[in-house]
Design a protein around this motif. Sequence first.
Motif, mmCIF file in Angstrom:
data_model
loop_
_atom_site.group_PDB
_atom_site.id
_atom_site.type_symbol
_atom_site.label_atom_id
_atom_site.label_comp_id
_atom_site.label_asym_id
_atom_site.label_seq_id
_atom_site.Cartn_x
_atom_site.Cartn_y
_atom_site.Cartn_z
ATOM 1 N N ASN A 117 -17.897 -13.059 -70.024
ATOM 2 C CA ASN A 117 -16.500 -13.085 -70.445
ATOM 3 C C ASN A 117 -15.638 -13.713 -69.350
ATOM 4 O OD1 ASN A 117 -18.000 -10.903 -71.663
ATOM 5 N ND2 ASN A 117 -16.092 -10.299 -72.641
ATOM 6 N N ASP A 118 -14.790 -14.644 -69.736
ATOM 7 C CA ASP A 118 -13.822 -15.197 -68.793
ATOM 8 C C ASP A 118 -12.674 -14.214 -68.625
ATOM 9 O OD1 ASP A 118 -15.164 -17.609 -68.409
ATOM 10 O OD2 ASP A 118 -14.196 -18.529 -70.151
ATOM 11 N N SER A 119 -12.320 -13.922 -67.399
ATOM 12 C CA SER A 119 -11.170 -13.089 -67.027
ATOM 13 C C SER A 119 -11.059 -11.784 -67.825
ATOM 14 C CB SER A 119 -9.870 -13.891 -67.145
ATOM 15 O OG SER A 119 -9.627 -14.308 -68.476
ATOM 16 N N TRP A 120 -12.175 -11.087 -68.004
ATOM 17 C CA TRP A 120 -12.169 -9.789 -68.675
ATOM 18 C C TRP A 120 -11.485 -8.759 -67.774
ATOM 19 C CZ3 TRP A 120 -14.178 -5.033 -67.268
ATOM 20 C CH2 TRP A 120 -14.196 -4.060 -68.272
ATOM 21 N N SER A 121 -10.798 -7.816 -68.362
ATOM 22 C CA SER A 121 -10.219 -6.706 -67.599
ATOM 23 C C SER A 121 -10.510 -5.404 -68.342
ATOM 24 C CB SER A 121 -8.709 -6.881 -67.416
ATOM 25 O OG SER A 121 -8.025 -6.601 -68.631
ATOM 26 N N GLU A 122 -10.420 -4.293 -67.625
ATOM 27 C CA GLU A 122 -10.688 -2.988 -68.244
ATOM 28 C C GLU A 122 -9.799 -2.735 -69.448
ATOM 29 O OE1 GLU A 122 -11.356 1.148 -66.413
ATOM 30 O OE2 GLU A 122 -11.626 -0.262 -64.755
ATOM 31 N N ALA A 123 -8.593 -3.275 -69.420
ATOM 32 C CA ALA A 123 -7.654 -3.084 -70.531
ATOM 33 C C ALA A 123 -8.163 -3.720 -71.815
ATOM 34 C CB ALA A 123 -6.286 -3.673 -70.155
ATOM 35 N N ASP A 124 -9.097 -4.688 -71.714
ATOM 36 C CA ASP A 124 -9.660 -5.330 -72.898
ATOM 37 C C ASP A 124 -10.579 -4.392 -73.671
ATOM 38 O OD1 ASP A 124 -8.391 -7.765 -72.355
ATOM 39 O OD2 ASP A 124 -10.027 -8.397 -71.039
ATOM 40 N N CYS A 127 -17.628 -1.576 -73.181
ATOM 41 C CA CYS A 127 -18.412 -1.193 -72.015
ATOM 42 C C CYS A 127 -19.864 -0.973 -72.422
ATOM 43 C CB CYS A 127 -17.862 0.068 -71.373
ATOM 44 S SG CYS A 127 -18.014 1.543 -72.393
#
Length: 147
Positions: A117-124, A127
């Motif tokens: 994933n490009d620029s994934w963050s926890e907010a997305d 898991c």
Amino acid sequence: GGGVLEPAKVALPGDGLNGQRSDRTRSDHIAWIDAAEDAARWAPLATLVDAADALVRALRAAAPGLARKGSAMSRMRPMASRYGVGAAFARHTDNHCSNGHGPHCNGRWLTAVYYANDSWSEADGGCLRLFRPQGDEGDEGDEDEQA
């Protein structure tokens, strides 16, 4: 082999290549990849597969019991998965056998997961959750705190 993503199917134990579509269990899209089929296109994936193969060789050397007599250890072709918004894959087992034996044992001892994933963050959200085997004495199948 060509990498065209298709709706994933839920397979029965011992039959990883066939199954039925079930959005309640699995709503991703997958492709089984043959990196040799189009080497230039799949070169980055081939690098990851080579690293996983090196890990397996190291594990075999460090723990010869993994490849004990009568126990199959195999590698499947890489599977690419795409999970769209809200897509999921329910809790499942990659190998349906007990201690390397059984009628539905497929030889898999290790599953490698690589997120691209490009620029994934926890907010997305989303898991990978690892669980102890169901039915372990004193365990209700909760997540393994060490995972």
